[in-house]
Design a protein around this motif. Structure first.
Motif, mmCIF file in Angstrom:
data_model
loop_
_atom_site.group_PDB
_atom_site.id
_atom_site.type_symbol
_atom_site.label_atom_id
_atom_site.label_comp_id
_atom_site.label_asym_id
_atom_site.label_seq_id
_atom_site.Cartn_x
_atom_site.Cartn_y
_atom_site.Cartn_z
ATOM 1 N N THR A 299 13.686 33.532 14.096
ATOM 2 C CA THR A 299 13.000 32.249 13.947
ATOM 3 C C THR A 299 12.799 31.951 12.474
ATOM 4 O OG1 THR A 299 11.083 30.962 14.675
ATOM 5 C CG2 THR A 299 10.669 33.216 14.013
ATOM 6 N N GLY A 300 12.485 30.702 12.177
ATOM 7 C CA GLY A 300 12.259 30.302 10.792
ATOM 8 C C GLY A 300 12.393 28.809 10.661
ATOM 9 N N LYS A 301 11.982 28.311 9.508
ATOM 10 C CA LYS A 301 12.005 26.871 9.271
ATOM 11 C C LYS A 301 13.447 26.359 9.187
ATOM 12 C CE LYS A 301 9.787 27.499 5.408
ATOM 13 N NZ LYS A 301 9.913 28.943 5.190
ATOM 14 N N PRO A 302 13.649 25.045 9.251
ATOM 15 C CA PRO A 302 15.011 24.489 9.133
ATOM 16 C C PRO A 302 15.654 24.864 7.801
ATOM 17 C CG PRO A 302 13.449 22.814 9.889
ATOM 18 C CD PRO A 302 12.636 24.006 9.496
ATOM 19 N N GLY A 303 16.959 25.099 7.834
ATOM 20 C CA GLY A 303 17.719 25.320 6.605
ATOM 21 C C GLY A 303 17.777 26.741 6.113
ATOM 22 N N LEU A 304 17.261 27.695 6.887
ATOM 23 C CA LEU A 304 17.239 29.092 6.443
ATOM 24 C C LEU A 304 18.529 29.838 6.757
ATOM 25 C CD1 LEU A 304 13.617 30.269 7.332
ATOM 26 C CD2 LEU A 304 14.579 29.944 5.067
ATOM 27 N N GLY A 305 19.383 29.277 7.584
ATOM 28 C CA GLY A 305 20.618 29.975 7.936
ATOM 29 C C GLY A 305 20.450 30.930 9.106
ATOM 30 N N LYS A 306 19.671 30.517 10.105
ATOM 31 C CA LYS A 306 19.448 31.398 11.257
ATOM 32 C C LYS A 306 20.748 31.620 12.028
ATOM 33 C CE LYS A 306 16.232 28.587 12.712
ATOM 34 N NZ LYS A 306 16.063 27.736 11.526
ATOM 35 N N THR A 307 21.515 30.549 12.217
ATOM 36 C CA THR A 307 22.776 30.668 12.957
ATOM 37 C C THR A 307 23.746 31.567 12.209
ATOM 38 O OG1 THR A 307 22.482 28.471 13.915
ATOM 39 C CG2 THR A 307 24.708 29.385 13.934
ATOM 40 N N ALA A 308 23.876 31.361 10.899
ATOM 41 C CA ALA A 308 24.797 32.182 10.110
ATOM 42 C C ALA A 308 24.419 33.656 10.196
ATOM 43 C CB ALA A 308 24.803 31.713 8.656
ATOM 44 N N LEU A 309 23.118 33.932 10.170
ATOM 45 C CA LEU A 309 22.656 35.316 10.286
ATOM 46 C C LEU A 309 23.020 35.891 11.646
ATOM 47 C CD1 LEU A 309 20.938 37.735 9.262
ATOM 48 C CD2 LEU A 309 18.973 36.616 10.319
ATOM 49 N N VAL A 403 20.991 40.215 24.087
ATOM 50 C CA VAL A 403 20.805 38.786 23.861
ATOM 51 C C VAL A 403 20.224 38.581 22.467
ATOM 52 C CG1 VAL A 403 19.673 36.675 24.641
ATOM 53 C CG2 VAL A 403 20.417 38.384 26.320
ATOM 54 N N LEU A 404 20.868 37.713 21.702
ATOM 55 C CA LEU A 404 20.394 37.345 20.369
ATOM 56 C C LEU A 404 20.118 35.845 20.381
ATOM 57 C CD1 LEU A 404 19.800 37.952 17.411
ATOM 58 C CD2 LEU A 404 22.254 37.786 16.934
ATOM 59 N N ILE A 405 18.895 35.460 20.017
ATOM 60 C CA ILE A 405 18.450 34.075 20.106
ATOM 61 C C ILE A 405 18.076 33.582 18.707
ATOM 62 C CG2 ILE A 405 16.774 32.504 21.185
ATOM 63 C CD1 ILE A 405 16.240 34.822 23.214
ATOM 64 N N THR A 406 18.385 32.329 18.413
ATOM 65 C CA THR A 406 17.826 31.690 17.215
ATOM 66 C C THR A 406 17.046 30.467 17.657
ATOM 67 O OG1 THR A 406 19.599 30.110 16.703
ATOM 68 C CG2 THR A 406 19.896 32.381 15.946
ATOM 69 N N SER A 407 15.955 30.192 16.943
ATOM 70 C CA SER A 407 15.120 29.038 17.313
ATOM 71 C C SER A 407 14.188 28.699 16.164
ATOM 72 C CB SER A 407 14.298 29.354 18.560
ATOM 73 O OG SER A 407 13.464 28.249 18.891
ATOM 74 N N ARG A 408 13.878 27.417 16.038
ATOM 75 C CA ARG A 408 12.845 27.017 15.076
ATOM 76 C C ARG A 408 11.448 27.313 15.624
ATOM 77 N NH1 ARG A 408 15.042 21.266 12.485
ATOM 78 N NH2 ARG A 408 17.126 22.035 11.956
ATOM 79 N N ARG A 409 11.368 27.494 16.920
ATOM 80 C CA ARG A 409 10.097 27.880 17.536
ATOM 81 C C ARG A 409 10.000 29.398 17.573
ATOM 82 N NH1 ARG A 409 7.736 23.601 20.309
ATOM 83 N NH2 ARG A 409 9.021 21.727 20.361
ATOM 84 N N ARG A 410 8.791 29.877 17.686
ATOM 85 C CA ARG A 410 8.583 31.323 17.633
ATOM 86 C C ARG A 410 8.766 31.996 18.989
ATOM 87 N NH1 ARG A 410 6.560 32.829 12.889
ATOM 88 N NH2 ARG A 410 5.718 34.775 13.712
#
Length: 1000
Positions: A299-309, A403-410
């Protein structure tokens, strides 16, 4: 401790990245690691660091880099890990376990893979080996020609490992799956004939014979036209066999193995940092023996590169999940997130279920999905998830999957192994990313403009990628001009647009997903200062009760629009700019700001009243009622600590009040932080609020606030050695004081003027002001201020050598401070008494008193005076002949004073250290310290310490053989000290004979 050279040069100690310093310093470390446990000649380091022409100072620069690296490694506890960087004759050696360097790990894994008979095992080991690479070896630390020279063998080994891995996949019948990878490799290495051969064979076996022949023709023309040669015989033979459709090129269908879905997107290019997160995610997602499905969310704010990670980590895990990798963007921030039922239908088709056989109901699709994933090792990557409910139905039931999830929510309602909270890149990684995007030929990590761009982007990867791509694609655009454009907060978000990438659009998705109540809270929180707001201030801004404000802001934290730290909420810099844009049209913003200012005025006055020089101002703040637990008790426990956190908000409130014509409020707010700024020696801030308050007081013709502001401005000028401005302000304040009707303010001003006169050597004038102070205090019940005045008068007496009266006044002041329980001023006054005892020859008594002074000041957190106390301890130790102790105290004093703004105290301590070093025979070291101190003292306006420093200079010149220079320095010192009446002037005649000998 681990070292990484296969990509950016890094050192990892106990899971944390070590800051290795500037680019050339990292390059030196890389060269040492490439030849670990071998002597690397200094000449080789110079030659590689400056391939064109080395400067004269090259060897010295290399030595400096080595010394700094040694300090960095030692600070990271390198010795515990068996790591040491040592000097050895004509060169240097890095001692460490070779297995801790990723280059050696890579080579060992490649050797291991070649010895394996089972193809899947070979692939897994080669995947592990290739996962160690994070870009070109030695990325961003050397010019390309030097990098290629040093890493050519590594690049070749990497390519060979890729080819061997592809061969293994093809022997398992996975021709179609490797075509995309081979096409990319062929584009990157157009003359690599082995890659073209693999591509041709994969295309042919995938029934794409014409494409296979086209690949051959492209290579043929490339070699013929550019190099004048033909393809190798083996490749020509392969072309002929494909033309003939040689049956031997086809695999036996019985040998083919059905491959699972492999849907991970390609890696992001120019990926820097996050290695610790990647390793952690990979370790967490590997199935264990507890029959629990591993789930990790990022999780994290927009623009941090969660998908790339997530993609980066997923690709490292491919070998652990040989039955496939499912990937889908769940559109969690769009108006219509993906329906889990539709996602499951797609997953089922990807897992081999015919479209007609996909069940119609959600429940049946969930069941069939879990059936198809049972007994298989599949990684499911759910990108950009909206809610826990959306995700739950997409989780396999098989513990061998992950399962690996990315989200702007926690996603706090989801059971998972860990929630990885992503933050912005640290400064070194952010600089490395920017320079990697732009290219080292145009930008270096030590470029000040690059550093400014990184700071203005707040370490946000998306913002850095946008500006990096701009710089790379627009040769006319310089880092300097881009940094200048980004400086303007009003247009910064406009600059962060590149193609289909835009920071503002990324933020908008999150904002639009909020309801009206949360959008209002988000907008109004834009009023917060840079360092954020505590919970009670949030409630004031939002004009709601504490529990409601807590709910609202915590909801914003959950969707990563607001950041939470212990006891505080704040925005990322760019998010704050976006919130301010939204706030601009909110009609309730001015009322919200006044509520916030009034809250700080009320609480600031309460805190100020408990400080040493606080509580002087006379005004009643607007009553502020709050239901936030514990705020008043927190202030009462530690008013200075509370102001440490909150003064930036008060400063911002002062600036706003002054700019909008709220003059009385400007004066009142300024008064709440003046004593705090004196306590923390923040003279620039005190000067600023004093000047704003002075202008405001003039506009509404207030004698009281004018006098108070003149005192604040004068005090700031005095402490920064601007004595002309201090005298102007103090005298102006004294003229208007009778109209202010505040005898205590008169005492404070008279005392401050007296100290200013004393510092400038006008000691008779200083004595008059101190006596005037004591006269006014006779009619006031202010024991604390009488003690302050006695202390300052006692200091003047010791300057003149009036030891008895100095001791009498200082001891009376100490007695008062002890009754008041004021540790800070007990410590400060004990320091003066310790100097007096040394002055009368009582060195043991001086030492005992000064140790008590140091301890009291340390306990009070007064760094500036603790540093001065250590300087005095050094002088007493020196008088006792304890030179090692004297040096330790002086050096510790320097370390502490460098953390403050006390340049005068720093200079005095450098002079004392110079004397100690001369006592110990370190003449050159003494010269360095003395020169630093003299430069500052010549312009300090303090004739006494300037004279004392010249005595030390005379001693230094004498020891270095310059008797004439020593005599000139002594004469100048005598003149300065005699002019002010300092007792040290009487000691000079004896020093002259000892220092300079016969007349020059």
């Amino acid at each position: 401790m681990e070292f990484q050279l296969l990509g950016p040069v890094r050192a990892i100690s106990d899971g944390r990245q070590v800051d290795l310093g500037v680019r050339k310093q990292r390059f030196v470390l890389a060269m040492m690691l490439l030849d670990a446990n071998k002597l690397v000649p200094a000449d080789r380091l110079v030659e590689l660091t400056w391939p064109d022409e080395a400067p004269r100072s090259a060897r010295g620069v290399i030595h400096t880099h080595i010394s700094r690296l040694r300090s960095v490694l030692n600070a990271a506890d390198a010795e515990r890990h068996g790591v040491a960087l040592i000097s050895n004759g004509p060169g240097y050696m890095m001692k460490c376990d070779p297995k801790r360097i990723d280059v050696n790990k890579f080579m060992d894994l490649c050797t291991e893979a070649r010895g394996l008979a089972e193809e899947e095992a070979r692939i897994r080991v080669l995947d592990d080996a290739l996962a160690l690479w994070d870009g070109p070896a030695l990325a961003s630390v050397a010019p390309e020609e030097v990098r290629a020279r040093l890493t050519r063998h590594l690049d070749e080994a990497r390519l060979l490992a890729m080819e061997e891995r592809i061969d293994a996949h093809m022997r398992l019948g996975r021709h179609a799956e490797v075509i995309h990878e081979l096409t990319e490799l062929e584009a990157q290495h157009p003359y690599r004939q082995q890659i073209v051969a693999q591509l041709m064979l994969a295309l042919h076996r995938s029934d794409r014979g014409p494409d296979a022949l086209t690949a051959y023709q492209k290579l043929y023309h490339r070699l013929d036209h550019e190099l004048g040669v033909e393809p190798a015989p083996a490749l020509r033979d392969l072309q002929t066999r494909i033309l003939r459709d040689d049956p031997a090129l086809k695999l036996n269908p019985k040998e083919k193995i059905k491959a699972g879905p492999r849907q991970l997107p390609p890696d992001v290019d120019h990926y820097i940092g996050r290695q610790g997160h990647i390793d952690e995610i990979c370790e967490l997602l590997i199935p264990r023996t507890d029959d629990v499905l591993p789930i990790v969310a990022v999780t994290g704010k927009p623009g941090l590169g969660k998908t790339a990670l997530a993609v980066k980590a997923g690709r490292k895990l491919v070998a652990k999940f040989p039955d496939g990798q499912l990937f889908i963007d769940l559109h969690g921030n769009s108006p219509r997130p993906r329906d889990p039922s539709e996602v499951l239908a797609r997953f089922l088709r990807d897992l081999g279920v015919d479209g007609a056989d996909v069940p119609s109901t959600l429940e049946e699709r969930v069941g069939l999905f879990r059936d198809r994933t049972a007994g298989r090792r599949i990684l499911v990557v759910l990108d950009n998830a909206a809610t826990e409910q959306q995700v739950r139905l997409l989780i396999p039931g098989n513990a061998e999957c992950a399962v690996l999830i990315t989200s702007r929510r926690r996603l706090t309602g989801l059971d998972m192994r860990k929630l990885v909270d992503l933050d912005v890149l640290d400064r070194s990684d952010a600089l490395e990313l920017l320079t990697d995007l732009v290219g080292t030929e145009r930008l270096a990590t030590d470029d000040t403009h690059a550093q400014r761009i990184v700071d203005l982007c707040g370490g946000l990867p998306l913002a850095l990628r946008i500006v990096g791509t701009k710089l790379r694609s627009r040769p006319h655009l310089t880092a300097s001009s881009l940094a200048e454009r980004l400086e303007d907060e009003r247009t910064r978000l406009d600059e962060l647009v590149g193609g289909d990438r835009e920071i503002r659009a990324s933020f908008l998705l999150s904002y639009d997903s909020l309801d009206e109540e949360h959008q209002r809270a988000f907008r109004l929180l834009a009023l917060m200062p840079d360092n954020g707001l505590p919970p009670w201030a949030v409630a004031a801004v939002l004009d709601v009760d504490y529990r409601t404000s807590e709910r609202l802001v915590e909801d914003l934290v959950d969707v990563n629009l607001v950041e939470a730290t212990p006891g505080r909420y704040q925005f990322h810099d760019l998010m704050r700019l976006y919130a301010q844009e939204k706030l601009a049209d909110d009609p309730s913003r001015d009322e919200a700001r006044i509520r916030l200012i009034n809250a700080y005025l009320y609480l600031g006055k309460r805190a100020d009243a408990m400080l040493d020089f606080g509580g002087l101002h006379q005004f009643n703040p607007p009553q502020f009622t709050m239901d936030t637990p514990g705020v008043l008790a927190e202030i009462d426990r530690g008013p200075a600590l509370w102001l440490d956190q909150e003064y930036p908000a008060i400063l911002e409130a002062i600036e706003h009040a002054a700019a909008t014509g709220m003059d009385e409020l400007t004066c009142q707010l300024s008064a709440t932080v003046a004593a705090f700024f004196e306590l923390r020696a923040q003279w620039a801030d005190l000067k600023r609020v004093g000047e704003l308050s002075l202008a405001a007081a003039g506009r509404f013709s207030s004698p009281y606030w004018t006098a108070y502001a003149q005192f604040a401005v004068g005090l700031a000028a005095r402490e920064t050695r601007d004595f002309r401005r201090a005298e102007e302000s103090f005298r102006a304040g004294l003229q208007i004081l009778p109209k202010a009707h505040d005898p205590l303010l008169e005492v404070v001003t008279l005392l401050s003027v007296g100290v200013a006169e004393r510092l400038q050597g006008r000691w008779d004038e200083a004595a008059k002001y101190f006596d005037g102070c004591l006269s006014v205090l006779e009619a006031l019940d202010k024991p604390r201020w009488r003690a302050y005045t006695l202390r300052e008068s006692g200091v003047l007496d010791r300057y003149r050598g009036n030891w008895d009266r100095a001791e009498q006044r200082l001891r009376e002041a100490i007695g008062t401070f002890e009754r008041l329980g004021d540790q800070r001023w007990i410590g400060a006054t004990l320091r003066e008494l310790g100097i007096v005892r040394r002055g009368v020859g009582d060195y043991a008594g001086s030492l005992e008193i000064l140790l008590k002074s140091r301890d009291a000041l340390r306990g009070a957190g007064d760094l500036r005076r603790e540093g001065a106390s250590l300087r005095c301890l050094a002088e007493t130790h020196r008088a006792l002949g304890s030179f090692e102790e004297a040096r330790a105290c002086a050096e510790q004093g320097l370390d502490i004073l460098e953390l403050t703004l006390d340049s005068h105290g720093l200079a005095c301590t450098q002079v004392v250290l110079a004397d100690v070093l001369m006592d110990m025979g370190d003449i050159s070291g003494a010269g360095v310290q003395l020169e630093k101190g003299l430069v500052a003292l010549r312009v300090s306006g303090d004739p006494r310490w300037h004279g004392k420093a010249l005595v030390t200079r005379a001693r230094y010149l004498s020891l270095t053989g310059d008797a004439c220079g020593a005599e000139v320095a002594i004469d100048e010192a005598r003149t300065l000290l005699l002019d002010v009446g300092a007792f040290e002037a009487g000691l000079i005649s004896g020093k002259l004979a000892r220092l300079v000998g016969p007349s020059c």
